[in-house]
Design an enzyme around this catalytic site. Structure first.
Site, short mmCIF file in Angstrom:
data_model
loop_
_atom_site.label_atom_id
_atom_site.label_comp_id
_atom_site.label_asym_id
_atom_site.label_seq_id
_atom_site.Cartn_x
_atom_site.Cartn_y
_atom_site.Cartn_z
CD GLU A 274 -6.47 1.38 28.56
OE1 GLU A 274 -6.48 2.59 27.96
OE2 GLU A 274 -6.48 1.01 29.77
CB CYS B 283 -12.70 1.57 34.80
SG CYS B 283 -12.49 2.34 33.26
CG HIS B 284 -7.86 1.98 33.98
ND1 HIS B 284 -8.78 2.93 33.49
CD2 HIS B 284 -6.96 1.60 33.10
CE1 HIS B 284 -8.58 2.83 32.15
NE2 HIS B 284 -7.41 1.88 31.92
#
EC number: 4.2.1.130
Length: 237
Positions: free
Chosen positions: A170, A138-139
């Site tokens: 996002e 993910c991030h």
């Protein structure tokens, strides 16, 4: 026989982020599923954050987001997951040589601390230099911003392919303007800045993960299992 050990990093950031005032932090689903998968494949698992602290992303707490075995492991105080979480270490307490896999979990909190988490980056680079695997979901790949390959002294992801949460996601979550206003980066920008090739999923919620040597990345929480399995397989390839 020396036990196999994996280290899962958490973001230390826990503060307001969303438009409704809710806090971001660790995306609990990602660490629940990665922890469970490592354990079921014979790994001892520890947690670490840059400061030793963490908090949950309030938009994705288990009561509204997960169920089944994940929910049980989260809510049972003496579960293996909660026992390991209670032993979370600060990054400067960790001996990188104790671990074969570094797994960077995320949540939007990672936007705030991973790019400057020098101690976590140091651990990851040492594990990689020792023949271990770096995985991020993910991030989580935001940790790669400035992460150096000890052997080449170049960006560790330079010339490699990675994935991670896309800008499209996002926008779908309605937080792209928050990223802009707070000058927060994206996985794709980190890839471009550090000489890597960013591979986007067809859809931001797809189970999508990739392997490039000892580097493994996944797009989102739905990719937690596949990313962890890829990390395990990469260790023995």
């Amino acid at each position: 026989m020396t036990p196999k050990r994996a280290l899962i990093s958490l973001t230390s950031y826990h503060g307001p982020f969303y438009k409704d005032g809710a806090k971001t932090g660790v995306f609990v689903v990602e660490i629940l599923r990665s922890f469970d998968t490592f354990e079921k494949h014979g790994f001892e698992v520890d947690f670490v954050s840059e400061t030793g602290g963490f908090g949950w992303d309030e938009h994705y707490l288990p009561k509204s987001f997960i169920g089944g075995e994940d929910k049980m492991n989260f809510e049972t105080k003496n579960s293996a997951f909660n026992k390991a979480l209670a032993r979370i270490k600060t990054a400067n307490e960790v001996n990188a040589s104790d671990y074969k896999v570094f797994f960077a979990s995320a949540g939007h909190g990672a936007l705030f601390d991973y790019p400057k988490a020098k101690n976590l980056q140091d651990i990851a680079s040492k594990i990689y230099a020792n023949g271990g695997v770096i995985a991020a979901i993910c991030h989580g790949p935001l940790l790669f911003d400035g992460l150096i390959d000890i052997k080449t002294t170049r960006p560790l992801i330079e010339g490699k392919a990675i994935t991670g949460f896309p800008l499209e996601g996002e926008i779908a979550l309605g937080v792209d303007d928050i990223l802009r206003s707070r000058k927060l980066t994206t996985v794709e920008r980190v890839a471009n800045k550090n000489g890597a090739k960013y591979l986007a999923p067809i859809h931001p919620w797809d189970d999508y993960s990739i392997t490039d040597g000892k580097l493994v990345t996944g797009v989102n929480a739905n990719s937690s299992y596949s990313t962890t399995i890829r990390a395990i397989n990469a260790l023995y390839s």
